[in-house]
Design an enzyme around this catalytic site. Structure first.
Site, PDB file in Angstrom:
ATOM      1  N   THR A 133      36.577  51.061  90.643  1.00 30.05           N
ATOM      2  CA  THR A 133      35.258  50.573  90.231  1.00 30.05           C
ATOM      3  C   THR A 133      34.241  50.716  91.348  1.00 30.05           C
ATOM      4  OG1 THR A 133      36.359  48.977  88.787  1.00 30.05           O
ATOM      5  CG2 THR A 133      34.029  48.634  89.199  1.00 30.05           C
ATOM      6  N   ASP A 165      33.760  48.402  82.448  1.00 26.86           N
ATOM      7  CA  ASP A 165      35.152  47.947  82.491  1.00 26.86           C
ATOM      8  C   ASP A 165      35.557  47.286  81.177  1.00 26.86           C
ATOM      9  OD1 ASP A 165      36.347  48.036  85.441  1.00 26.86           O
ATOM     10  OD2 ASP A 165      34.225  47.579  85.609  1.00 26.86           O
TER      11      ASP A 165
END
Length: 401
Positions: free
Chosen positions: A181, A97
């Site tokens: 995610t 990320d």
């Protein structure tokens, strides 16, 4: 075989990507249309001379680099210590990320230093968990800046490259480094998306989505292979296009929404945090997840895939007809979960509005441009079903608490 509409994968995770024969829109021109619009270039031909072609080219390159970063980090995710963490809101977050946000910010900042970035992550969490070195390493590996060694300060500054906004229309990038995610953490077959959009004076003018795990069948007429991934781009007035993410093939294919014009025949996606019963349409239609057994008064509800951008990608590519999300007081809708999807769906022939039928207000959050406040929620469709669904929502919203 129609590249964007006729996958025949048997994998249970990606079976949601394939339309079933019961719901196939029969059109003699569908496959021919996509073939006719395939082009071989670094950008789709309509975008090569478009107003924001330079920005689009940079965005495509940055997202492709970011997707390669994701794939590399994912390979070591379950064998290296300290690679899976929890933010304060319990959303899983990884080195990927932060690496993606830093990488894309650096790549865009070199060419467009005056354009700020509205993005999901900030470096405070990274600093407090002593993960800066790990992020710097993955960014250096994928960065195009080989003539200048990136420092820790460079990477942290890139992650936090924000803008100052007010009530007037503004120009800025919107980035979701990894939308989905949880899908990124589930395994090799789960879908997740790197999403990047450019807003110019309040209007979304281009978007790029990279999905490393998107799967298509290989045929004699195209070069897609299982697990090759896909990148989707849109430029205002130039349509939505996709190509294979990995490898050297540069064939772009025109993306079009599906042709369903009856609500009960459409294919629906909803947010994984919501149920069909919580939506106004449930007062008019039931739902079924069994593609082979959908009743006359039911709609096909596609299996949940992680992240909102994946659902936009499915509508833009003709794999789903509708994505509907209800706004909730306890959960803020973030702009990076929607911006790039909006232009990709619109340029593919679809429509995106709030539940009142109005365009999403990107400037509703005047200070940071991070939040959206759509009355009722967000409706994404192939446009043919849009008005009828809005009417159903209007007539049934009061029934759903």
């Amino acid at each position: 075989m129609d590249l964007l509409h006729c996958s025949r994968l048997q994998n249970p995770i990606t079976k949601l990507l394939q339309p079933h024969t019961r719901f196939t829109v029969h059109s003699t021109s569908s496959s021919l249309c996509l073939r006719r619009f395939s082009v071989r270039s670094s950008l789709p031909s309509p975008a090569q001379n478009a107003k924001y072609n330079r920005e689009l080219s940079a965005a495509v390159d940055a997202v492709e680099r970011a997707c390669r970063l994701c794939v590399d980090v994912k390979r070591s995710l379950f064998t290296s210590d300290g690679r899976i963490l929890e933010k304060n809101d319990q959303t899983p977050v990884t080195i990927a990320d932060f690496g993606v946000q830093a990488l894309i910010s650096l790549e865009l900042g070199k060419l467009f230093p005056s354009i700020p970035l509205v993005a999901e992550e900030d470096s405070a969490f990274l600093r407090s968990n002593n993960l800066v070195d790990s992020v710097v390493n993955v960014v250096i590996d994928k960065s195009s800046s080989k003539d200048k060694e990136l420092t820790e300060a460079d990477v942290l500054e890139a992650i936090d490259r924000k803008g100052t906004f007010g009530p007037n229309p503004a120009t800025y990038w919107i980035l979701d480094p990894i939308d989905g995610t949880r899908g990124f953490l589930k395994g090799n077959e789960a879908l997740y998306v790197v999403g990047l959009a450019l807003v110019v004076e309040g209007q979304i003018v281009l978007g790029v989505m990279g999905c490393p795990n998107w799967k298509d069948n290989k045929s004699d007429n195209d070069k897609y292979t299982l697990g090759s991934g896909m990148i989707m781009v849109a430029h205002i007035g130039c349509g939505t296009w996709s190509k294979k993410l990995s490898g050297v093939a540069l064939n772009w294919y025109r993306c079009l929404v599906d042709g369903y014009n009856l609500v009960h025949k459409g294919r629906f996606c909803i947010s994984e945090s919501q149920t069909w019963d919580s939506l106004p349409l449930s007062s008019s239609f039931g739902s079924s997840i069994n593609v082979d057994n959908v009743g006359d008064n039911e709609v096909l509800l596609l299996p949940t895939c992680c992240g909102s951008l994946c659902k936009y990608l499915m509508v833009a590519s003709g794999r789903a007809s509708v994505f509907i999300q209800r706004a909730r007081a306890e959960r803020v809708i973030k702009v990076w979960d929607h911006a790039v999807g909006v232009i990709c769906v619109q340029e593919a022939g679809g429509k995106v509005t709030d539940w009142n039928g109005d365009e999403l207000d990107l400037a509703g959050d005047e200070v940071e441009r991070k939040a959206l406040f759509p009355p009722g929620g967000i409706l994404v469709s192939n446009s043919r079903l849009h008005e009828e669904i809005l009417e159903i929502i209007a007539s049934n919203s009061a029934i759903i608490s």
